[in-house]
Design an enzyme around this catalytic site. Structure first.
Site, PDB file in Angstrom:
ATOM      1  N   SER A   1      64.637  95.317   5.080  1.00 36.00           N
ATOM      2  CA  SER A   1      63.721  96.444   5.231  1.00 36.00           C
ATOM      3  C   SER A   1      64.074  97.259   6.459  1.00 36.00           C
ATOM      4  CB  SER A   1      62.276  95.952   5.351  1.00 36.00           C
ATOM      5  OG  SER A   1      61.960  95.595   6.686  1.00 36.00           O
ATOM      6  N   ASP A   2      63.611  98.485   6.503  1.00 35.85           N
ATOM      7  CA  ASP A   2      63.698  99.241   7.740  1.00 35.85           C
ATOM      8  C   ASP A   2      62.586  98.750   8.676  1.00 35.85           C
ATOM      9  OD1 ASP A   2      64.574 101.096   9.624  1.00 35.85           O
ATOM     10  OD2 ASP A   2      64.867 102.649   8.114  1.00 35.85           O
ATOM     11  N   TYR A   3      62.626  99.238   9.902  1.00 33.70           N
ATOM     12  CA  TYR A   3      61.784  98.741  10.987  1.00 33.70           C
ATOM     13  C   TYR A   3      60.295  98.900  10.652  1.00 33.70           C
ATOM     14  CZ  TYR A   3      61.227  97.785  16.064  1.00 33.70           C
ATOM     15  OH  TYR A   3      60.932  97.241  17.296  1.00 33.70           O
TER      16      TYR A   3
END
Length: 711
Positions: free
Chosen positions: A257-259
């Site tokens: 996932s992104d942050y």
């Protein structure tokens, strides 16, 4: 113990979730929430299987030793970082490097970046960024390869090869993460993180091909984008993550996932709590939760509520452990740390200089003012970016030292030892200083010529750096107009992470050089081009608008039933501006004078299994050697689905001495004339196709011919 199934069977639920959790642990903050206060304790307890933003060799060795020696199951860490355009040695931003239209260069800079990242103990880079971007308001345009899916696909493959090499076990290489999957660049109004609403056709024809190319090249990881597409956030988009990515594209790596993106599914309005958010992401196919603690805190409750099954968690764990195995971490967790060779430092700087030179695009050169002549006695190097060392790195400058880059002043001083280089400090990027402006004007009057360094600060492009008006700050406009009004020849060096809307500047300056953010060797590269040591071979990978109202703007638009016609009111036009851009895709000037002639395509009729042979002659009519890029476009004139006015099918660079002529050969498989039909499945329809070749996408300058496709 290295057998993956045995490891999984020995894990507690907490340890399994730990393998799916990536903590932020380091001095760099790249998202909300800062860093984990005590990453060592979490690693020791098996609650974090990977970390990001930790990169010094000593620190990565220390934390890796805790995982491999002190945790219960001794599972090594996966260490990731945003190595977007260099690690220690900073290369031009990707948008700038894309301007080189050179796959060999793209791969080589990724290779060097991987070497440096590996020396610091890293295993995974969150690159390449492959988002097609057609809206300069969007700040993350700086991180990608521009507006065209073919260019982006070739960029994707080159970067993955450069980062990963022939084997992930190679201790000089790192795993690549293709991001952001997908359509992130189509954010509403160019506003970062905003919703996206595009057709399935546009998704498949424009935004998915670069990811397909990255997967075919062997990309180890994929990162979903922050945005939703028509109401479905990418972090929970099962039809694309499980259906297209793991199904159609047969991707078998990890999805990270992104942050904080999994937890943000609640803010998107598709999850009521963290358990629902975690369940949506896991079932969609996301393996690693980056810095959101959604899996750690949400999946236990999701299990209890029957939202997920333990087998689904273990499938994600298995993929993470398999990547660690492929990276050789079970065999030697420290294999990538501190392999630095001082002897290659000079080679890396030389590559940074070459890449920067190749990224520069000469937009305007009236009266052939450039290159600067050797008898120049004085030059004033002015503007807020003339000596702005740290800004030369641009956004996402990784582990690059802010004191490392060469400034424009330093570059010209070195390149023009017999010339007085005059400079004045104090001009701000967004602020005005009357005294500094007065000093700049005084030096302009004293010098024979002015090199005016204008543009954005590095933080004005990149993530969370959207600009509703991507033009020069007003303070810089007033400075530039005053300097131009002195009557001295003005060469503008324009720094940015996007095209800047400044028609007044292109009208007033004699020369304009788009420098993007050139990296560590910025000053030397700019000087090399300005004095003619290197031909300005860069070409625009994006269409450059003349007004904000034209945005989004790109060359591959579909035809209108009422195309623009200045003498017909009821046509597709603006009342207050031309339709044509400031500069078309592919634009860029050379110190040579190139002409394209004698387009030949023989025969004129083809069948689906054939290959079209296209030849065109390129002549350098100038008195200086130069480089040019020649583009091959096609158009399906009549089809069941209206096709774009131009579709790029190939490009090639050519270097010619004065008076030299070369014949370029393009081989275009007829199958490449196909498209997605009405049902979005591939089709190839018989009919008439236009073949167009030129130096850019300006329709008026292209050489054209037609061919027939028979059944």
């Amino acid at each position: 113990m290295t057998d993956i199934d045995a490891l999984i069977s020995a894990m507690t639920l907490s340890e399994k979730l730990g393998q799916l959790t990536m903590d932020a642990a380091g001095a760099t903050v790249t998202g909300p929430g800062g860093v984990v206060e005590d990453p060592k304790a979490r690693v020791r307890e098996g609650r974090a299987g990977s970390l990001l933003n930790l990169w010094h060799a000593e620190e990565t060795a220390t934390i890796q030793r805790i995982a491999a020696k002190e945790s219960r199951l001794k599972i090594p860490l996966l260490l990731g970082f945003d190595v977007v355009h260099g690690h220690r040695t900073i290369f031009p931003i990707p948008l700038g490097e894309a301007a080189a239209f050179d796959r060999v260069l793209w791969e080589e800079t990724a290779r060097v970046a991987a070497e440096e990242a590996a020396e610091d103990g890293l295993h995974l880079t969150f690159a390449p960024m492959l988002d097609i971007a057609r809206d300069p308001r969007w700040g993350r345009m700086a991180e990608g390869p521009g507006e065209d899916p073919l260019v982006a696909s070739r960029f994707a493959a080159a970067k993955v090869r450069g980062f990963q090499g022939g084997s992930l076990a190679d201790p000089t290489r790192v795993a690549a993460t293709a991001k952001h999957f997908c359509a992130y660049g189509a954010a509403t109004a160019g506003r970062d993180y905003a919703s996206v609403d595009i057709s399935l056709r546009t998704l498949r024809e424009v935004y998915l091909p670069p990811f397909e190319a990255a997967i075919e090249a062997g990309a180890a990881a994929i990162m979903p984008a922050f945005n939703d597409i028509a109401g479905v956030p990418m972090t929970a988009h099962a039809p694309l993550l499980s259906g297209w990515l793991r199904g159609e594209a047969e991707f078998d790596g990890i999805v990270v996932s992104d942050y904080h993106a999994i937890a943000e599914l609640m803010a998107h309005g598709v999850a009521g709590d963290l358990a629902e958010a975690a369940a949506l992401a896991l079932k969609a196919g996301v393996d690693i939760d980056m810095m959101g603690f959604a899996y750690e805190r949400g999946l236990p409750a999701a299990l209890e509520r029957g939202l997920v099954e333990l087998a689904e968690i273990e499938t994600a764990v298995r993929r993470v452990l398999e990547l660690k195995r492929r990276l050789g971490l079970f065999q030697d967790p420290y294999r990538r740390i501190d392999r630095r060779a001082a002897s290659v430092a000079a080679d890396r700087r030389a590559l940074a200089r070459e890449a920067a030179c190749r990224s520069l695009v000469l937009l305007k050169n009236d009266d052939d003012l450039l290159p600067l002549t050797g008898d120049l006695k004085s030059v004033a190097v002015l503007g807020p970016l003339a000596a702005a060392r740290a800004e030369m790195r641009g956004p996402w400058s990784a582990a690059g030292d802010e004191d490392d880059p060469v400034t424009v002043v330093e570059g010209l001083e070195a390149a023009l030892p017999a010339c007085r280089v005059l400079t004045a400090s104090g001009c701000g990027i967004e602020t005005e200083d009357a005294d500094a402006r007065a000093r700049a004007l005084a030096l302009s009057a004293e010098a024979e010529l002015v090199v005016l360094c204008l543009g954005e600060a590095a933080t004005m492009s990149g993530e969370a750096a959207s600009r509703a008006d991507p033009s020069l700050p007003e303070a810089q406009r007033r400075l530039a107009e005053a300097v131009i009004a002195t009557g001295k020849p003005v060469v503008v060096v324009l720094f940015s992470g996007r095209p800047l809307v400044a028609p007044w500047l292109f009208a007033g300056a004699v020369c304009v050089l788009a420098a993007w953010f050139p990296g560590a060797e910025a000053g030397h590269a700019i000087a090399d081009v300005l004095v003619g040591r290197v031909d300005p071979g860069g070409r625009l990978p994006v269409t450059w608008p003349r007004g904000v109202g034209q945005i989004p703007i790109f060359y591959a638009q579909r035809p209108s039933g009422r195309p623009a016609n200045p003498v017909d009111f009821y046509t597709s036009k603006y009342l207050d501006a031309p339709v044509a851009p400031q500069f078309p895709f592919g634009h860029g000037l050379s110190y040579g004078r190139f002409r394209i002639e004698q387009l030949q395509v023989t025969p004129k009729e083809y069948r689906s299994v054939d290959t079209i042979e296209v030849s065109v002659a390129v002549v350098n009519e100038g008195d200086r050697a130069g480089e040019d890029t020649v583009f091959l476009f096609v158009r399906d004139l009549v089809a069941s689905i209206a096709r774009p006015l131009l579709e790029l099918k190939d490009f090639v660079r050519v270097a010619l001495d004065p008076g030299e002529r070369d014949v370029l050969q393009f081989r275009l498989p007829v199958a490449d004339l196909g498209f997605l039909g009405p049902d979005l499945t591939p089709c190839l329809e018989p009919g008439t196709f236009e073949i167009a070749v030129g130096r850019n996408a300006d329709a008026a300058t292209l050489l054209r011919t037609t061919v027939q496709l028979r059944r």
